[in-house]
Design an enzyme around this catalytic site. Structure first.
Site, PDB file in Angstrom:
ATOM      1  N   GLU A 134       0.846  -1.195   0.000  1.00 21.56           N
ATOM      2  CA  GLU A 134       0.000   0.000   0.000  1.00 21.56           C
ATOM      3  C   GLU A 134       0.878   1.241   0.000  1.00 21.56           C
ATOM      4  OE1 GLU A 134      -1.049  -1.433   3.913  1.00 21.56           O
ATOM      5  OE2 GLU A 134      -1.080   0.641   4.622  1.00 21.56           O
ATOM      6  N   LYS A 136       2.852   4.533   1.007  1.00 23.24           N
ATOM      7  CA  LYS A 136       3.355   5.094   2.266  1.00 23.24           C
ATOM      8  C   LYS A 136       3.011   6.583   2.236  1.00 23.24           C
ATOM      9  CE  LYS A 136       7.448   5.303   5.171  1.00 23.24           C
ATOM     10  NZ  LYS A 136       7.428   6.706   5.502  1.00 23.24           N
ATOM     11  N   ASP A 138       2.880  10.408   3.138  1.00 24.66           N
ATOM     12  CA  ASP A 138       3.860  11.328   3.716  1.00 24.66           C
ATOM     13  C   ASP A 138       3.144  12.382   4.569  1.00 24.66           C
ATOM     14  OD1 ASP A 138       6.239  12.468   4.291  1.00 24.66           O
ATOM     15  OD2 ASP A 138       6.585  13.341   2.306  1.00 24.66           O
ATOM     16  N   TYR A 244      -4.201   2.661   8.794  1.00 24.58           N
ATOM     17  CA  TYR A 244      -3.454   1.529   8.226  1.00 24.58           C
ATOM     18  C   TYR A 244      -2.920   0.553   9.267  1.00 24.58           C
ATOM     19  CZ  TYR A 244       0.286   4.914   9.182  1.00 24.58           C
ATOM     20  OH  TYR A 244       1.104   5.827   9.782  1.00 24.58           O
ATOM     21  N   LYS A 332      11.091   2.782  -0.426  1.00 23.69           N
ATOM     22  CA  LYS A 332      11.044   4.224  -0.684  1.00 23.69           C
ATOM     23  C   LYS A 332      11.214   4.524  -2.170  1.00 23.69           C
ATOM     24  CE  LYS A 332      11.054   6.748   2.532  1.00 23.69           C
ATOM     25  NZ  LYS A 332      11.883   7.117   3.656  1.00 23.69           N
ATOM     26  N   CYS A 437      41.672  21.095  15.339  1.00 24.00           N
ATOM     27  CA  CYS A 437      40.233  21.264  15.536  1.00 24.00           C
ATOM     28  C   CYS A 437      39.875  22.741  15.379  1.00 24.00           C
ATOM     29  CB  CYS A 437      39.855  20.773  16.928  1.00 24.00           C
ATOM     30  SG  CYS A 437      38.169  21.183  17.379  1.00 24.00           S
ATOM     31  N   CYS A 440      38.769  24.175  18.991  1.00 29.35           N
ATOM     32  CA  CYS A 440      39.613  24.324  20.186  1.00 29.35           C
ATOM     33  C   CYS A 440      41.100  24.309  19.845  1.00 29.35           C
ATOM     34  CB  CYS A 440      39.306  23.234  21.216  1.00 29.35           C
ATOM     35  SG  CYS A 440      39.875  21.607  20.723  1.00 29.35           S
ATOM     36  N   CYS A 455      38.999  15.341  16.769  1.00 23.91           N
ATOM     37  CA  CYS A 455      39.648  16.302  17.660  1.00 23.91           C
ATOM     38  C   CYS A 455      40.089  15.549  18.902  1.00 23.91           C
ATOM     39  CB  CYS A 455      38.638  17.389  18.022  1.00 23.91           C
ATOM     40  SG  CYS A 455      39.073  18.297  19.509  1.00 23.91           S
ATOM     41  N   CYS A 461      37.463  20.675  24.553  1.00 21.81           N
ATOM     42  CA  CYS A 461      36.942  21.218  23.296  1.00 21.81           C
ATOM     43  C   CYS A 461      35.490  21.630  23.529  1.00 21.81           C
ATOM     44  CB  CYS A 461      37.017  20.153  22.201  1.00 21.81           C
ATOM     45  SG  CYS A 461      36.238  20.712  20.665  1.00 21.81           S
TER      46      CYS A 461
HETATM   47  S1  IVH Z   1       2.640   0.819   9.026  1.00 24.04           S
HETATM   48  C1  IVH Z   1       4.856  -0.680  13.086  1.00 24.04           C
HETATM   49  N1  IVH Z   1       1.698   1.848   6.835  1.00 24.04           N
HETATM   50  O1  IVH Z   1       5.681   5.593   7.973  1.00 24.04           O
HETATM   51  C2  IVH Z   1       4.783   0.433  12.095  1.00 24.04           C
HETATM   52  N2  IVH Z   1       3.121   3.214   8.140  1.00 24.04           N
HETATM   53  O2  IVH Z   1       8.544   5.152   8.332  1.00 24.04           O
HETATM   54  C3  IVH Z   1       3.435   0.494  11.453  1.00 24.04           C
HETATM   55  N3  IVH Z   1       3.442   5.459   7.257  1.00 24.04           N
HETATM   56  O3  IVH Z   1       5.680   5.728  11.458  1.00 24.04           O
HETATM   57  C4  IVH Z   1       3.423   1.514  10.413  1.00 24.04           C
HETATM   58  N4  IVH Z   1       2.148   5.228   5.511  1.00 24.04           N
HETATM   59  O4  IVH Z   1       3.963   7.179  10.184  1.00 24.04           O
HETATM   60  C5  IVH Z   1       2.475   2.059   7.904  1.00 24.04           C
HETATM   61  N5  IVH Z   1       0.719   2.628   4.908  1.00 24.04           N
HETATM   62  C6  IVH Z   1       1.496   2.829   5.952  1.00 24.04           C
HETATM   63  C7  IVH Z   1       2.145   4.054   6.175  1.00 24.04           C
HETATM   64  C8  IVH Z   1       2.961   4.207   7.280  1.00 24.04           C
HETATM   65  C9  IVH Z   1       2.932   6.055   6.186  1.00 24.04           C
HETATM   66  C10 IVH Z   1       4.380   6.101   8.183  1.00 24.04           C
HETATM   67  C11 IVH Z   1       4.105   5.885   9.642  1.00 24.04           C
HETATM   68  C12 IVH Z   1       5.356   5.261  10.195  1.00 24.04           C
HETATM   69  C13 IVH Z   1       6.371   5.666   9.176  1.00 24.04           C
HETATM   70  C14 IVH Z   1       7.554   4.723   9.170  1.00 24.04           C
END
Ligand code: IVH
Length: 759
Positions: A134, A136, A138, A244, A332, A437, A440, A455, A461
């Site tokens: 699914e 991710k 942002d 999710y 990613k 450094c 310092c 350093c 320092c």
């Molecule tokens: S599952 C145990 N599903 O990504 C962790 N996270 O980089 C369960 N996020 O902290 C997270 N979309 O804030 C999950 N479809 C998705 C997501 C998602 C965004 C975020 C979430 C998490 C972060 C991790």
């Protein structure tokens, strides 16, 4: 001639339109207004204004001061230490920790993820194994707790253990139901709060019209809108929510991830329509490409694809590493890129003395965020060489004046991807790191085998000392409310209230001193905030051992290692005694490493490799280490998660007279160093040291170890007098013999499973 009297219009005029007299009156008004807002913010009173209004007043004050520098007041709000909104929200401890996800960056990482799960679960390459895939999102994660179907609270992720209470704000989000029908008695729904592109553009336009703050990207806008002290403002911001995941549950939602998402959708939550079930790595990658192709037209920001094991029973078996689940990964999207001029190279000195080169860039927008610096790692990286001497960027070095390509991936610090040599100025010279450094003046030395120049000034320092202090008060360490990086830095440079080392934080707070009133009179502080800080410091005189150890900032001792050490030794005194006792052995091992290194160099020249181990052995033999020292050392490096590099670094820190004196001064200020919590005190194996040996048939070694640790056992790699239990599968060999000789209890795999109640 300008007016000489203020008329009362000054509050409504733009800074450019103010006369000098108006400006003076307006600066006085703003100073009073902002000081009252600070007091309300830090105290228990209701806050008087929103973050946005507060920022707008501060900006107005700064603009007027810029026009009339002579009018700047002694109590100017510009000089006050900034406030952290986080302090204004109550805290909520998550019933189940909110973790993050490990990352995959390419198809190989995804294949490795699948492979590691199969090996953990002992599944062959063709055994069926389904994943959900699914987008991710942002945005920022939020946990919603429902009891009896009613929303009782909402919390941001915070540090994973505790987050901010944003309940009133969450209630204003249309996509968050406040009542659920036929839901489990306790249900924590987790998901992402985000802002859609259209809504973001409209909000920024509105903000610009009002002369307010605009946001760099939808994610910042969502975060800024959710974390408003005034829920009325949140309500006016168009936030959305995708569910999710979940936290605490009084009854399971379903047997699969997909089934659970369907239940959440049934309760009225939005779940992402691009969620699919994938049966193979190829399916996962195909769906990734499909989502990537739709990225630009989705209408909201996503930064990758999340894969999760679909079967919840398998998710449970796979469990968690320290901060991430084993059953999920975030794949990613490739980083965003932009070209800009590298104006210069600055050096930052870190807490362990590492000199880190940082590129100063002509500001450029990369994926919606303005980037003005990028990490350059170390001198090899600048020279175009990787960790093993291989060429990177085609071997091109980086020079001041170069035209460089920078990239940003997620929250990570921007990096330099490429250099355009055709644009290199004729007078550009190769860069070399300074030998002293910059902070310092002490020699900065690069030891053999270390990529980093350091350093050698230690605590003399100032940069190292300040960074150590910042680390000491950071979230994973002391986490003192009201004392963040900015504040410790200010105290470090404050002659009247100096904090030069961790112990000083506690001496500063001592009741018998005048410091409280001194602090209350400082700019940016008042009676309430000073009192709160002193109270917060007092509370940290009782501190968990792992936090204390991590807070010392010893090289290689991160949060996980600190936990491992605390669990291994069970107490501060036991640990320091063991380290002191192990010191001669630690020195012998360092000498042996050095002898082996020297021999390795010689052997490489002469083509004789066998001599390396021999040199190490001979050096250890001639060291005549006391038996107690060897035992203490073996025990230390036998501890789970602790290797010789970390052990030496730890030993060095405690054996260094200056550092030890500073540590002891700190310990003298503390009231109690709490030993590590047993993770499951009622298990018969809690607190026991267990060794696994031979082959296991019902679970893999990794799973066995993770389970044992989850029950509070220590898992060691070798049998010693300290071992409580050996779990011996077929082929246990010499470990079984040693256990028998030492009278250590030995069980087979079934006996172990029965003991932990898993048979
Ligand atoms: S599952 C145990 N599903 O990504 C962790 N996270 O980089 C369960 N996020 O902290 C997270 N979309 O804030 C999950 N479809 C998705 C997501 C998602 C965004 C975020 C979430 C998490 C972060 C991790």
């Amino acid at each position: 001639m300008s007016d000489t009297t203020a008329t009362g219009d000054e509050a409504t005029l733009a800074p450019e339109a103010l006369t000098e007299a108006h400006a003076a009156a307006e600066l006085a008004r703003l100073a009073g207004l902002l000081a009252r807002a600070d007091a309300a913010y830090h105290g228990d009173d209701a806050p008087e204004m929103s973050d946005a209004e507060y920022d707008a007043f501060k900006q107005r004050n700064a603009a007027i001061e810029a026009r009339f520098p002579a009018l700047k007041r002694a109590d100017s709000p510009s000089d006050k230490v900034g406030t952290t909104p986080a302090e204004a929200f109550g805290k909520i401890t998550h019933a189940v920790r909110m973790l993050s996800l490990a990352n995959a960056f390419d198809a190989g990482d995804v294949a490795d993820f699948d492979q590691s799960i199969r090996s953990y679960l002992n599944l062959g390459p063709d055994a069926p194994l389904a994943y959900t895939a699914e987008p991710k999102i942002d945005g920022l994660s939020l946990s919603l707790r429902y009891e009896g179907g009613a929303l009782v609270h909402a919390a941001t992720r915070g540090d994973g253990a505790t987050g901010e209470n944003v309940t009133a704000n969450a209630r204003t989000i249309a996509e968050i139901p406040t009542r659920l029908d036929a839901a489990p008695e306790v249900l924590e729904v987790r998901g992402e709060v985000y802002m859609a592109h259209d809504d973001f553009a409209a909000l920024n336009a509105r903000q610009a019209d009002m002369g307010g703050k605009t946001f760099a990207n939808p994610r910042n806008a969502a975060a800024g809108s959710l974390r408003q002290l005034d829920a009325g403002i949140t309500k006016s911001r168009p936030l959305r929510f995708f569910a999710y995941a979940w936290g605490e549950l009084s009854a399971p939602l379903a047997e699969t991830q997909k089934g659970a998402l369907d239940r959440l959708a049934g309760f009225g939550f939005s779940t992402n329509p691009l969620t699919r079930i994938c049966e193979t790595v190829e399916d996962m990658l195909a769906h990734y490409r499909e989502i990537e192709a739709q990225r630009a037209t989705l209408g909201y920001d996503i930064d990758g694809v999340v894969y999760k094991i679909n079967d919840l029973a398998l998710q449970h078996r796979l469990g968690y590493r320290s901060a991430t689940p084993r059953w999920a990964i975030a794949h990613k999207f490739p980083a965003e890129l932009a070209w800009t001029r590298l104006e210069g190279i600055d050096i930052q000195v870190g807490r362990t003395g590492a000199l880190s080169p940082v590129a100063r860039l002509q500001p450029v927008t990369v994926g919606g965020v303005v980037v003005s610096n990028a990490t350059l790692h170390n001198e090899d990286y600048i020279a175009g060489r990787g960790a093993s001497g291989e060429a990177i960027r085609g071997g091109k070095d980086i020079r001041a004046g170069d035209w460089v390509q920078v990239y940003r991936a997620g929250d990570v610090i921007p990096k330099v991807a490429d250099v355009d040599l055709s644009q290199r100025p004729a007078d550009a010279v190769p860069y070399s790191l300074p030998n002293t450094c910059p902070e310092c003046g002490s020699p900065a030395i690069r030891e053999e085998g270390d990529a980093v120049r350091r350093c050698t000034g230690g605590l003399i320092c100032p940069a190292q000392a300040v960074e150590k202090l910042k680390h000491f008060v950071s979230r994973g360490a002391m986490d003192i409310e009201g004392l963040g990086a900015k504040q410790v830095e200010a105290f470090y440079h404050d002659d009247q209230l100096p904090v030069k080392e961790p112990a000083d934080i506690f001496t500063l707070q001592r009741r018998d001193s005048q410091n409280l009133s001194k602090l209350a009179n400082r700019d940016g502080w008042g009676a309430t905030s000073a009192n709160n800080l002193f109270q917060a410091i007092e509370e940290k005189r009782k501190i968990p051992m792992a936090r204390l150890l991590f807070g010392l900032g010893i090289r290689h001792v991160g949060e996980v290692a600190a936990q491992d050490l605390a669990r291994h030794y069970g107490g501060w005194a036991a640990m320091t005694a063991a380290l002191d006792s192990a010191r001669p052995a630690a020195l012998a091992h360092r000498a042996a490493d050095e002898a082996a290194d020297a021999e390795r160099r010689r052997a490489a020249e002469e083509g004789r490799r066998a001599r390396v181990a021999e040199a190490r052995r001979r050096t250890l033999e001639t060291a005549e280490t006391p038996v107690a020292a060897s035992e203490a050392w073996d025990d230390l490096i036998g501890a789970d998660g602790i290797g010789p590099v970390l052990a030496l670094s730890l030993s060095d820190a405690f054996a260094n007279a200056h550092e030890r004196a500073a540590i002891d001064r700190l310990i003298a200020e503390l009231i109690e160093i709490t030993p590590p919590e047993r993770r499951a005190g009622d298990s018969p194996v809690a607190g026991k040291t267990v060794v696994f040996s031979g082959s296991l048939e019902k679970m893999t070694r990794a799973e066995a170890k993770a389970r044992a640790e989850a029950l509070g056992a220590k898992v060691a790699g070798s049998v010693s007098a300290k071992t409580d239990l050996l779990v011996a599968g077929p082929g246990a060999g010499s470990k079984a013999d040693k256990a028998a000789a030492l009278g250590v209890e030995t069980l087979d795999e079934d006996g172990w499973l029965a003991l932990i109640g898993a048979a």
